[in-house]
Design a protein around this motif. Sequence first.
Motif, PDB file in Angstrom:
ATOM      1  N   TYR A  38       0.822  -1.207   0.000  1.00  4.98           N
ATOM      2  CA  TYR A  38       0.000   0.000   0.000  1.00  4.98           C
ATOM      3  C   TYR A  38       0.859   1.262   0.000  1.00  4.98           C
ATOM      4  CZ  TYR A  38       1.004   0.278   5.061  1.00  4.98           C
ATOM      5  OH  TYR A  38       1.632   0.363   6.283  1.00  4.98           O
ATOM      6  N   TYR A  39       0.208   2.368  -0.383  1.00  2.09           N
ATOM      7  CA  TYR A  39       0.784   3.697  -0.238  1.00  2.09           C
ATOM      8  C   TYR A  39      -0.147   4.494   0.662  1.00  2.09           C
ATOM      9  CZ  TYR A  39       1.943   8.553  -1.167  1.00  2.09           C
ATOM     10  OH  TYR A  39       2.276   9.874  -1.004  1.00  2.09           O
ATOM     11  N   GLN A  40       0.404   5.209   1.638  1.00  2.87           N
ATOM     12  CA  GLN A  40      -0.429   5.976   2.564  1.00  2.87           C
ATOM     13  C   GLN A  40       0.186   7.347   2.825  1.00  2.87           C
ATOM     14  OE1 GLN A  40      -3.037   4.405   5.899  1.00  2.87           O
ATOM     15  NE2 GLN A  40      -1.156   4.842   7.008  1.00  2.87           N
ATOM     16  N   THR A  41      -0.647   8.368   2.790  1.00  4.24           N
ATOM     17  CA  THR A  41      -0.222   9.713   3.142  1.00  4.24           C
ATOM     18  C   THR A  41      -1.251  10.322   4.085  1.00  4.24           C
ATOM     19  OG1 THR A  41       0.401  11.898   2.295  1.00  4.24           O
ATOM     20  CG2 THR A  41      -1.346  10.734   1.111  1.00  4.24           C
ATOM     21  N   TYR A  42      -0.747  10.963   5.137  1.00  4.00           N
ATOM     22  CA  TYR A  42      -1.639  11.603   6.106  1.00  4.00           C
ATOM     23  C   TYR A  42      -2.007  12.991   5.595  1.00  4.00           C
ATOM     24  CZ  TYR A  42      -0.576   7.781   9.242  1.00  4.00           C
ATOM     25  OH  TYR A  42      -0.457   6.536   9.790  1.00  4.00           O
ATOM     26  N   ILE A  43      -3.281  13.330   5.680  1.00  5.31           N
ATOM     27  CA  ILE A  43      -3.783  14.600   5.184  1.00  5.31           C
ATOM     28  C   ILE A  43      -3.686  15.686   6.255  1.00  5.31           C
ATOM     29  CG2 ILE A  43      -5.819  15.777   4.263  1.00  5.31           C
ATOM     30  CD1 ILE A  43      -6.698  13.033   3.159  1.00  5.31           C
ATOM     31  N   SER A  44      -3.998  15.335   7.483  1.00  3.60           N
ATOM     32  CA  SER A  44      -4.052  16.325   8.561  1.00  3.60           C
ATOM     33  C   SER A  44      -2.784  16.343   9.412  1.00  3.60           C
ATOM     34  CB  SER A  44      -5.258  16.041   9.463  1.00  3.60           C
ATOM     35  OG  SER A  44      -5.156  14.747  10.046  1.00  3.60           O
ATOM     36  N   ALA A  45      -1.757  15.591   9.008  1.00  2.00           N
ATOM     37  CA  ALA A  45      -0.510  15.536   9.777  1.00  2.00           C
ATOM     38  C   ALA A  45       0.655  15.284   8.837  1.00  2.00           C
ATOM     39  CB  ALA A  45      -0.583  14.442  10.837  1.00  2.00           C
ATOM     40  N   PRO A  46       1.867  15.708   9.205  1.00  2.00           N
ATOM     41  CA  PRO A  46       3.040  15.433   8.361  1.00  2.00           C
ATOM     42  C   PRO A  46       3.328  13.929   8.305  1.00  2.00           C
ATOM     43  CG  PRO A  46       3.507  17.141  10.001  1.00  2.00           C
ATOM     44  CD  PRO A  46       2.210  16.512  10.390  1.00  2.00           C
ATOM     45  N   ASP A  47       3.747  13.466   7.140  1.00  2.00           N
ATOM     46  CA  ASP A  47       4.038  12.042   6.989  1.00  2.00           C
ATOM     47  C   ASP A  47       5.244  11.602   7.814  1.00  2.00           C
ATOM     48  OD1 ASP A  47       1.909  11.511   5.363  1.00  2.00           O
ATOM     49  OD2 ASP A  47       3.032  11.660   3.485  1.00  2.00           O
ATOM     50  N   ASP A  48       6.136  12.541   8.124  1.00  2.00           N
ATOM     51  CA  ASP A  48       7.359  12.173   8.846  1.00  2.00           C
ATOM     52  C   ASP A  48       7.257  12.430  10.349  1.00  2.00           C
ATOM     53  OD1 ASP A  48       7.315  14.905   8.798  1.00  2.00           O
ATOM     54  OD2 ASP A  48       9.385  15.155   8.083  1.00  2.00           O
ATOM     55  N   GLY A 315      -7.283  12.020  27.331  1.00  2.00           N
ATOM     56  CA  GLY A 315      -6.023  11.510  26.782  1.00  2.00           C
ATOM     57  C   GLY A 315      -6.279  10.856  25.449  1.00  2.00           C
ATOM     58  N   GLY A 316      -5.241  10.343  24.803  1.00  2.00           N
ATOM     59  CA  GLY A 316      -5.371   9.708  23.500  1.00  2.00           C
ATOM     60  C   GLY A 316      -6.023   8.342  23.606  1.00  2.00           C
ATOM     61  N   ILE A 317      -6.240   7.738  22.468  1.00  2.00           N
ATOM     62  CA  ILE A 317      -6.834   6.402  22.439  1.00  2.00           C
ATOM     63  C   ILE A 317      -5.998   5.527  21.512  1.00  2.00           C
ATOM     64  CG2 ILE A 317      -8.533   7.045  20.670  1.00  2.00           C
ATOM     65  CD1 ILE A 317     -10.485   5.137  22.095  1.00  2.00           C
ATOM     66  N   TYR A 318      -4.913   5.010  22.034  1.00  2.00           N
ATOM     67  CA  TYR A 318      -4.017   4.090  21.348  1.00  2.00           C
ATOM     68  C   TYR A 318      -3.065   4.763  20.376  1.00  2.00           C
ATOM     69  CZ  TYR A 318      -7.443   0.582  22.946  1.00  2.00           C
ATOM     70  OH  TYR A 318      -8.290  -0.184  23.678  1.00  2.00           O
ATOM     71  N   GLY A 319      -3.557   5.553  19.433  1.00  2.00           N
ATOM     72  CA  GLY A 319      -2.710   6.066  18.377  1.00  2.00           C
ATOM     73  C   GLY A 319      -2.004   7.367  18.723  1.00  2.00           C
ATOM     74  N   ASN A 320      -1.285   7.916  17.738  1.00  2.00           N
ATOM     75  CA  ASN A 320      -0.577   9.185  17.881  1.00  2.00           C
ATOM     76  C   ASN A 320      -1.278  10.200  16.989  1.00  2.00           C
ATOM     77  OD1 ASN A 320       1.274  11.171  18.483  1.00  2.00           O
ATOM     78  ND2 ASN A 320       2.778  10.446  16.988  1.00  2.00           N
ATOM     79  N   VAL A 321      -2.265  10.912  17.550  1.00  2.00           N
ATOM     80  CA  VAL A 321      -3.108  11.823  16.785  1.00  2.00           C
ATOM     81  C   VAL A 321      -2.541  13.227  16.898  1.00  2.00           C
ATOM     82  CG1 VAL A 321      -5.438  12.702  16.431  1.00  2.00           C
ATOM     83  CG2 VAL A 321      -5.092  10.358  17.220  1.00  2.00           C
ATOM     84  N   ILE A 322      -1.982  13.746  15.797  1.00  5.15           N
ATOM     85  CA  ILE A 322      -1.381  15.070  15.781  1.00  5.15           C
ATOM     86  C   ILE A 322      -1.847  15.823  14.539  1.00  5.15           C
ATOM     87  CG2 ILE A 322       0.667  14.404  17.097  1.00  5.15           C
ATOM     88  CD1 ILE A 322       2.164  14.079  14.495  1.00  5.15           C
ATOM     89  N   ASP A 323      -1.563  17.140  14.523  1.00  2.00           N
ATOM     90  CA  ASP A 323      -1.942  17.955  13.378  1.00  2.00           C
ATOM     91  C   ASP A 323      -0.717  18.267  12.534  1.00  2.00           C
ATOM     92  OD1 ASP A 323      -0.562  19.931  14.735  1.00  2.00           O
ATOM     93  OD2 ASP A 323      -2.373  20.913  15.490  1.00  2.00           O
ATOM     94  N   ASN A 324      -0.879  19.160  11.558  1.00  2.00           N
ATOM     95  CA  ASN A 324       0.220  19.490  10.644  1.00  2.00           C
ATOM     96  C   ASN A 324       1.344  20.263  11.315  1.00  2.00           C
ATOM     97  OD1 ASN A 324      -0.203  18.437   7.936  1.00  2.00           O
ATOM     98  ND2 ASN A 324      -2.097  19.633   7.941  1.00  2.00           N
ATOM     99  N   ASP A 325       1.091  20.773  12.521  1.00  2.00           N
ATOM    100  CA  ASP A 325       2.129  21.452  13.292  1.00  2.00           C
ATOM    101  C   ASP A 325       2.822  20.513  14.270  1.00  2.00           C
ATOM    102  OD1 ASP A 325       1.670  23.938  12.065  1.00  2.00           O
ATOM    103  OD2 ASP A 325      -0.036  24.319  13.397  1.00  2.00           O
ATOM    104  N   GLY A 326       2.418  19.235  14.246  1.00  2.00           N
ATOM    105  CA  GLY A 326       3.012  18.258  15.144  1.00  2.00           C
ATOM    106  C   GLY A 326       2.461  18.303  16.551  1.00  2.00           C
ATOM    107  N   LEU A 327       1.343  19.009  16.761  1.00  2.00           N
ATOM    108  CA  LEU A 327       0.743  19.137  18.083  1.00  2.00           C
ATOM    109  C   LEU A 327      -0.403  18.146  18.248  1.00  2.00           C
ATOM    110  CD1 LEU A 327       0.617  23.046  18.263  1.00  2.00           C
ATOM    111  CD2 LEU A 327       2.394  21.510  19.165  1.00  2.00           C
TER     112      LEU A 327
END
Length: 343
Positions: A38-48, A315-327
Amino acid sequence: MKKLLTLSMFFIAFGLFAQEEETEEKKSFTISGSVDAYYQTYISAPDDAGATFGTAFADKSGFAFGMGNIIASYESGKVGAVLDLVTGPRGGAATFNTDIVDGIVNQAYVYWNVSEKTTLTMGRFNTFLGYEVIAPAANFNYSTSYLFSSGPFSHMGLKADFALSDDFSLMLAVMNPWDTNDTSTTGEYSFGAQLGYSGQFLNFYYDSGNNGGLGFEVDYTGGFDVSDAFFLGINAAYNDNDGSGFYGAALYPQYATSEDFSIGLRGEYFALHGEVDDFDYPSVFGVTLTGSYTVDSNLIIKPEFRLDSLTDADGGIYGNVIDNDGLAASSLSAFTLAAIYTF
């Protein structure tokens, strides 16, 4: 004349008996499996930035390998065996890497068709809980749900399947504790049951050694053909492990526009629960839109858009949910393009 007729009837009867014996002792060996990437890109967060949904598998950005598996099945008369070998990140996550021969074995079991209505199975087999499964070719959506990701992937034990009638089925199982898929050294066991009726399944799980406490889960899995082209899948579950656990529900509407293309949606609500006062346990509402295009019966192309939104969470729910600013963020979205080949 009578002697010739009697002799002829004897040879006919003997031939039918021999044919029946040959059918019962017929041996077969088959190999099947799948490969996916697969190929995956995050829309609301940086891929790196390491953003991830809180679900199993397909958590990389860019181009990535899912898994490859080969299933060898051998049957001789009323008995047989299945060996399902996996490799790749999805296979490693499903088998916990070090679980049974360094994460290579997904399933390994023997079975005995005691009668036309009763089958006994012993070994390691994938779970009966939930709507989704490990192999991506058998799921409509490529990414997985929170309900599937939170439950056990496989069991080690003994189960008995009964065909009670044309519509009703029953499964009873005794197994090692939750996610103990090699050997159990605690002396604890788990018990499972499944009641099926015309494609609808009510599943039960009880575990006296689930992470050190009492654990149980009740799960409903089913679906309905609303029309020739429209199918609605349903999954709902409640889990408790000594006072804490999860609950949730998911709907899977799927519409076939042609023999080769279908489009489907997974809408899921999932939440954790516990006994701590004055704490807002995290929950999430996820929407996944998937297209499924089949090429020459074997290759499946799946474009997919997913959006998960957290609600009422301290708090979070398992994953690492961040925005395009890394917050830290309250939602995460991504686009995925998957290719699955089955054989």
